[in-house]
Design a protein around this motif. Sequence first.
Motif, PDB file in Angstrom:
ATOM      1  N   LEU A   1      -1.144   5.755   6.288  1.00 34.91           N
ATOM      2  CA  LEU A   1      -0.054   4.891   6.804  1.00 34.91           C
ATOM      3  C   LEU A   1       0.143   5.072   8.345  1.00 34.91           C
ATOM      4  CD1 LEU A   1       2.777   5.867   4.138  1.00 34.91           C
ATOM      5  CD2 LEU A   1       1.290   3.914   4.351  1.00 34.91           C
ATOM      6  N   GLN A   2      -0.152   6.297   8.978  1.00 38.53           N
ATOM      7  CA  GLN A   2      -0.290   6.252  10.342  1.00 38.53           C
ATOM      8  C   GLN A   2      -1.284   4.976  11.020  1.00 38.53           C
ATOM      9  OE1 GLN A   2      -0.958  10.138  11.802  1.00 38.53           O
ATOM     10  NE2 GLN A   2       0.677  10.831  10.608  1.00 38.53           N
TER      11      GLN A   2
ATOM     12  N   ARG B   1       1.156   7.365  -6.479  1.00 38.52           N
ATOM     13  CA  ARG B   1      -0.080   8.284  -6.709  1.00 38.52           C
ATOM     14  C   ARG B   1       0.574   9.960  -6.331  1.00 38.52           C
ATOM     15  NH1 ARG B   1      -6.002   8.541  -3.899  1.00 38.52           N
ATOM     16  NH2 ARG B   1      -4.884   9.362  -2.196  1.00 38.52           N
ATOM     17  N   GLU B   2       1.230   9.968  -5.323  1.00 37.42           N
ATOM     18  CA  GLU B   2       1.958  11.351  -5.038  1.00 37.42           C
ATOM     19  C   GLU B   2       2.788  11.835  -6.306  1.00 37.42           C
ATOM     20  OE1 GLU B   2       3.028  12.580  -0.943  1.00 37.42           O
ATOM     21  OE2 GLU B   2       2.600  10.319  -0.374  1.00 37.42           O
TER      22      GLU B   2
ATOM     23  N   HIS C   1      -0.966  13.671  -0.302  1.00 35.79           N
ATOM     24  CA  HIS C   1       0.225  13.520   0.528  1.00 35.79           C
ATOM     25  C   HIS C   1      -0.418  13.402   1.857  1.00 35.79           C
ATOM     26  CE1 HIS C   1       3.974  14.072   2.585  1.00 35.79           C
ATOM     27  NE2 HIS C   1       3.657  14.607   3.293  1.00 35.79           N
ATOM     28  N   GLY C   2      -1.472  14.329   2.418  1.00 33.20           N
ATOM     29  CA  GLY C   2      -2.099  14.022   3.693  1.00 33.20           C
ATOM     30  C   GLY C   2      -2.883  13.003   3.679  1.00 33.20           C
ATOM     31  N   TYR C   3      -3.582  12.387   2.606  1.00 31.67           N
ATOM     32  CA  TYR C   3      -4.317  11.131   2.638  1.00 31.67           C
ATOM     33  C   TYR C   3      -3.370   9.814   2.875  1.00 31.67           C
ATOM     34  CZ  TYR C   3      -7.388   7.193   1.595  1.00 31.67           C
ATOM     35  OH  TYR C   3      -7.633   6.211   1.632  1.00 31.67           O
ATOM     36  N   ALA C   4      -2.211  10.024   2.141  1.00 32.49           N
ATOM     37  CA  ALA C   4      -1.113   9.137   2.280  1.00 32.49           C
ATOM     38  C   ALA C   4      -0.559   8.882   3.889  1.00 32.49           C
ATOM     39  CB  ALA C   4       0.006   9.156   1.505  1.00 32.49           C
TER      40      ALA C   4
ATOM     41  N   LEU D   1       0.725  -1.286  -0.087  1.00 26.86           N
ATOM     42  CA  LEU D   1      -0.019  -0.078   0.070  1.00 26.86           C
ATOM     43  C   LEU D   1       0.858   1.201   0.038  1.00 26.86           C
ATOM     44  CD1 LEU D   1      -2.563   1.510   0.164  1.00 26.86           C
ATOM     45  CD2 LEU D   1      -2.606   1.058   2.654  1.00 26.86           C
ATOM     46  N   SER D   2       2.001   1.315   0.849  1.00 26.37           N
ATOM     47  CA  SER D   2       2.722   2.348   0.721  1.00 26.37           C
ATOM     48  C   SER D   2       3.415   2.705  -0.647  1.00 26.37           C
ATOM     49  CB  SER D   2       3.869   2.452   1.878  1.00 26.37           C
ATOM     50  OG  SER D   2       4.910   0.971   1.403  1.00 26.37           O
TER      51      SER D   2
END
Length: 259
Positions: free
Chosen positions: A246-247, A122-123, A239-242, A115-116
């Motif tokens: 991930l958190q 996508r970024e 970026h914010g969604y990623a 997923l990462s």
Amino acid sequence: MSDTAAASSSGGGKSTIQLTPMEVPKASDVLAGELRERILTGEFAEGAALPPERELVVQTQMSRTTVREALRILEVQGLIRIKTGRSGGAFVQRPGEESIASSVSLLIRGRQIRLSSLLETREAIEPYCARLAAMNRTADDLAVLEAANEAIADEDGTLPAFLQANVDWHVAVATASHNELLTGFMAALSRAIYAATENERFVDAEVRRVAVRAHRSITEAIRAQDPKAAVRRMTRHVHGYADAVLQVEERTEITVSEE
């Protein structure tokens, strides 16, 4: 020197030349390759009917099994469609965005891409899709984006409905770029990301509210044909969604390992 002596002096006539095993292509692969090249070069127009199976057997002097296998190869590759019935047969079709999406989806699933890695990709790509969309969008593109925005903002919508609308919006941005490669690639990427995050661990009410605001803001930049704003807002959004996803994934892994 006699012939016997000559043979003796040359080691008894035994050759020292060595050949390696050779792979001969299957007849069906050869026929599929020939038909594929003619389709891709435009010699066989889209929608044109290939000769019937029995005629291909006669023309190529290959077996019916070989011809059928070649046609199956082309069908899997999306280069022909097979229709059954009295008006049936094999009809030429040119590959489109969905062919790209299908191939990329197979790669993602077959290689079990993390997923990462999907989020990183996508970024790297989607802000440029937004830039092209701001430059090339049409009125029809904007209508599709707005329809997706309305579905995303539906507070009574189910999680699957929200995720599907989300995919529709991201694909619509790529479609508005009018770059077929980006559209096909982003379709596969968006579907894979949301398939991996289709539960409440990743998508809660706050994530949905943030998505609504971000998507509307990006849509407005695309509507205003402001590529710089579109890039900036899309970069911030993905970026914010990623980071958020991930958190959550990291916290989940820690919990599982502790258990």
